[in-house]
Design a protein around this motif. Structure first.
Motif, mmCIF file in Angstrom:
data_model
loop_
_atom_site.group_PDB
_atom_site.id
_atom_site.type_symbol
_atom_site.label_atom_id
_atom_site.label_comp_id
_atom_site.label_asym_id
_atom_site.label_seq_id
_atom_site.Cartn_x
_atom_site.Cartn_y
_atom_site.Cartn_z
ATOM 1 N N ARG A 19 26.691 28.344 34.930
ATOM 2 C CA ARG A 19 27.238 30.296 35.020
ATOM 3 C C ARG A 19 28.406 30.251 35.133
ATOM 4 O O ARG A 19 29.515 28.755 34.677
ATOM 5 C CB ARG A 19 26.932 30.021 36.924
ATOM 6 N N THR A 20 28.902 31.137 33.713
ATOM 7 C CA THR A 20 31.257 30.861 32.831
ATOM 8 C C THR A 20 31.091 31.580 34.792
ATOM 9 O O THR A 20 31.012 32.464 35.049
ATOM 10 C CB THR A 20 30.340 31.177 31.918
ATOM 11 N N PHE A 21 32.365 31.081 34.126
ATOM 12 C CA PHE A 21 33.780 31.841 35.067
ATOM 13 C C PHE A 21 34.858 32.466 34.124
ATOM 14 O O PHE A 21 35.008 32.069 33.085
ATOM 15 C CB PHE A 21 34.263 30.997 36.489
ATOM 16 N N ARG A 22 36.112 33.373 34.396
ATOM 17 C CA ARG A 22 37.067 33.447 33.900
ATOM 18 C C ARG A 22 38.368 33.077 34.567
ATOM 19 O O ARG A 22 38.548 32.977 35.842
ATOM 20 C CB ARG A 22 37.011 34.741 33.614
ATOM 21 N N ASP A 23 39.228 32.942 34.100
ATOM 22 C CA ASP A 23 40.925 33.036 34.792
ATOM 23 C C ASP A 23 41.244 33.694 36.124
ATOM 24 O O ASP A 23 41.096 34.982 35.638
ATOM 25 C CB ASP A 23 41.583 33.152 33.694
ATOM 26 N N GLY A 24 40.904 33.368 36.875
ATOM 27 C CA GLY A 24 41.771 34.294 37.830
ATOM 28 C C GLY A 24 40.758 34.144 38.887
ATOM 29 O O GLY A 24 40.715 35.044 39.608
ATOM 30 N N GLU A 25 39.740 33.798 38.786
ATOM 31 C CA GLU A 25 38.722 34.196 39.567
ATOM 32 C C GLU A 25 38.721 33.206 40.932
ATOM 33 O O GLU A 25 39.348 32.067 40.606
ATOM 34 C CB GLU A 25 36.976 34.209 38.560
ATOM 35 N N VAL A 26 38.365 33.146 42.108
ATOM 36 C CA VAL A 26 38.150 32.706 43.341
ATOM 37 C C VAL A 26 36.671 32.315 43.584
ATOM 38 O O VAL A 26 35.763 33.724 43.759
ATOM 39 C CB VAL A 26 38.780 33.396 44.337
ATOM 40 N N LEU A 27 35.878 31.400 43.294
ATOM 41 C CA LEU A 27 34.772 31.265 43.277
ATOM 42 C C LEU A 27 33.526 31.557 44.558
ATOM 43 O O LEU A 27 34.487 31.078 45.905
ATOM 44 C CB LEU A 27 34.565 30.234 42.684
ATOM 45 N N ASP A 28 33.044 32.352 44.974
ATOM 46 C CA ASP A 28 32.388 32.255 46.634
ATOM 47 C C ASP A 28 31.651 30.549 46.144
ATOM 48 O O ASP A 28 30.796 30.483 46.337
ATOM 49 C CB ASP A 28 31.142 33.240 46.382
ATOM 50 N N LEU A 29 32.319 30.050 46.526
ATOM 51 C CA LEU A 29 32.013 28.675 47.225
ATOM 52 C C LEU A 29 33.192 27.932 47.856
ATOM 53 O O LEU A 29 33.434 28.509 48.492
ATOM 54 C CB LEU A 29 31.893 27.323 45.983
ATOM 55 N N PRO A 30 32.393 26.629 48.592
ATOM 56 C CA PRO A 30 33.039 26.067 49.979
ATOM 57 C C PRO A 30 34.360 25.202 49.729
ATOM 58 O O PRO A 30 34.428 25.095 48.478
ATOM 59 C CB PRO A 30 32.325 24.413 50.381
ATOM 60 N N GLY A 31 34.682 26.256 50.033
ATOM 61 C CA GLY A 31 36.714 25.885 49.827
ATOM 62 C C GLY A 31 37.349 26.488 48.890
ATOM 63 O O GLY A 31 38.368 26.808 48.849
ATOM 64 N N ALA A 32 36.911 27.387 48.746
ATOM 65 C CA ALA A 32 36.871 28.600 47.962
ATOM 66 C C ALA A 32 38.293 28.386 46.548
ATOM 67 O O ALA A 32 38.838 28.802 46.407
ATOM 68 C CB ALA A 32 37.760 30.177 48.921
ATOM 69 N N PRO A 33 37.331 27.778 45.711
ATOM 70 C CA PRO A 33 38.254 27.459 44.593
ATOM 71 C C PRO A 33 38.794 28.465 43.859
ATOM 72 O O PRO A 33 37.694 29.017 43.907
ATOM 73 C CB PRO A 33 36.984 26.347 43.523
ATOM 74 N N GLU A 34 40.102 28.366 43.762
ATOM 75 C CA GLU A 34 40.647 29.369 42.801
ATOM 76 C C GLU A 34 41.229 28.955 41.312
ATOM 77 O O GLU A 34 41.427 27.543 40.738
ATOM 78 C CB GLU A 34 41.603 30.070 43.056
ATOM 79 N N ILE A 35 40.804 29.363 40.635
ATOM 80 C CA ILE A 35 40.787 29.486 39.121
ATOM 81 C C ILE A 35 41.811 29.883 38.451
ATOM 82 O O ILE A 35 41.864 31.371 38.336
ATOM 83 C CB ILE A 35 39.391 29.757 38.221
#
Length: 234
Positions: free
Chosen positions: A129-145
């Motif tokens: 699953r791909t993400f882009r710069d600036g996203e906050v992922l809907d995962l435990p800890g709310a990791p910010e990219i």
């Protein structure tokens, strides 16, 4: 949010678990032979593989995707990576960057660890699953990219305020696996090492006090301090 950081592996190659009440996020996935180490670490914390909600890769190199395909294929755990490194994580592209200077003892130590932990049997990720710069992922800890191109086109920092940490992947090393030198430096095998210092400036104002590289001990200090140490070493 209650959150705990668990380091799995060692200063040569490590992955990290963000353990929360809502589940677990892994940042990077070590080497292919690290399954047992992952199970042991979670058992010691009273947690299990079934609580892992996702793996976030700082980039797509083989020493960071180790157990990712096993977790995806056998346990249904999604693997997240920047869109610019998706092909690398799937094994469709690879880096041809030179590592630079080396010392025999450090090389032998790194190779021995790799052999013990399955580095010669890499499993690329079948689906990401791909993400882009600036996203906050809907995962435990709310990791910010936060994009950190340089080591690879899709290298990122993963900011997790809940554990006071920023994971910087191989943008920075605090112990060079090729030389054994313990110092803040640009990571070896970087596609475009000249791009990395500029990318790191994006982290300068962050308040987190632990910077976590893919190789080497955790840097205890802010990103601003890390950047200053890097500048002083160049």
């Amino acid at each position: 949010m209650n959150a705990e950081l668990i380091r799995i592996g060692d200063d040569l190659v490590a992955m990290h678990a963000i353990v929360t009440d809502a589940g677990i996020t892994l940042v990077d996935a070590g080497l292919p032979g690290d399954r047992r180490a992952l199970r042991r670490a979670l058992d010691a914390a009273g947690r299990s593989l079934t609580e892992i909600r996702g793996v976030v890769l700082t980039h797509g190199d083989i020493d960071h995707i180790g157990v990712a395909e096993w977790l995806r294929a056998e346990h249904g755990i999604p693997i997240h990576v920047h869109e610019a490194d998706a092909a690398r994580a799937r094994g469709e592209e690879k880096s041809h960057a030179a590592g630079g200077a080396w010392r025999l003892r450090a090389i032998l130590q790194f190779l021995a660890a790799g052999l013990r932990r399955g580095a010669l049997r890499p499993r690329h990720v079948g689906e990401v699953r791909t993400f882009r710069d600036g996203e906050v992922l809907d995962l435990p800890g709310a990791p910010e990219i936060i994009g950190l191109p340089g080591h690879s086109p899709g290298s990122v920092a993963v900011r997790v305020p809940a554990v006071d940490a920023v994971f910087v992947g191989d943008a920075i090393t605090t112990r060079n696996v090729l030389t054994g030198v313990a110092a803040v430096a640009i990571g070896p095998f970087s596609d475009d090492p000249g791009q990395t210092p500029g990318s790191l400036e994006r982290l300068r104002s962050l308040p987190e006090r632990r910077m976590i590289p893919g190789h080497g001990p955790i840097f205890e200090g802010t990103a601003a301090r890390l950047i200053e140490e890097l500048a002083g070493d160049r």
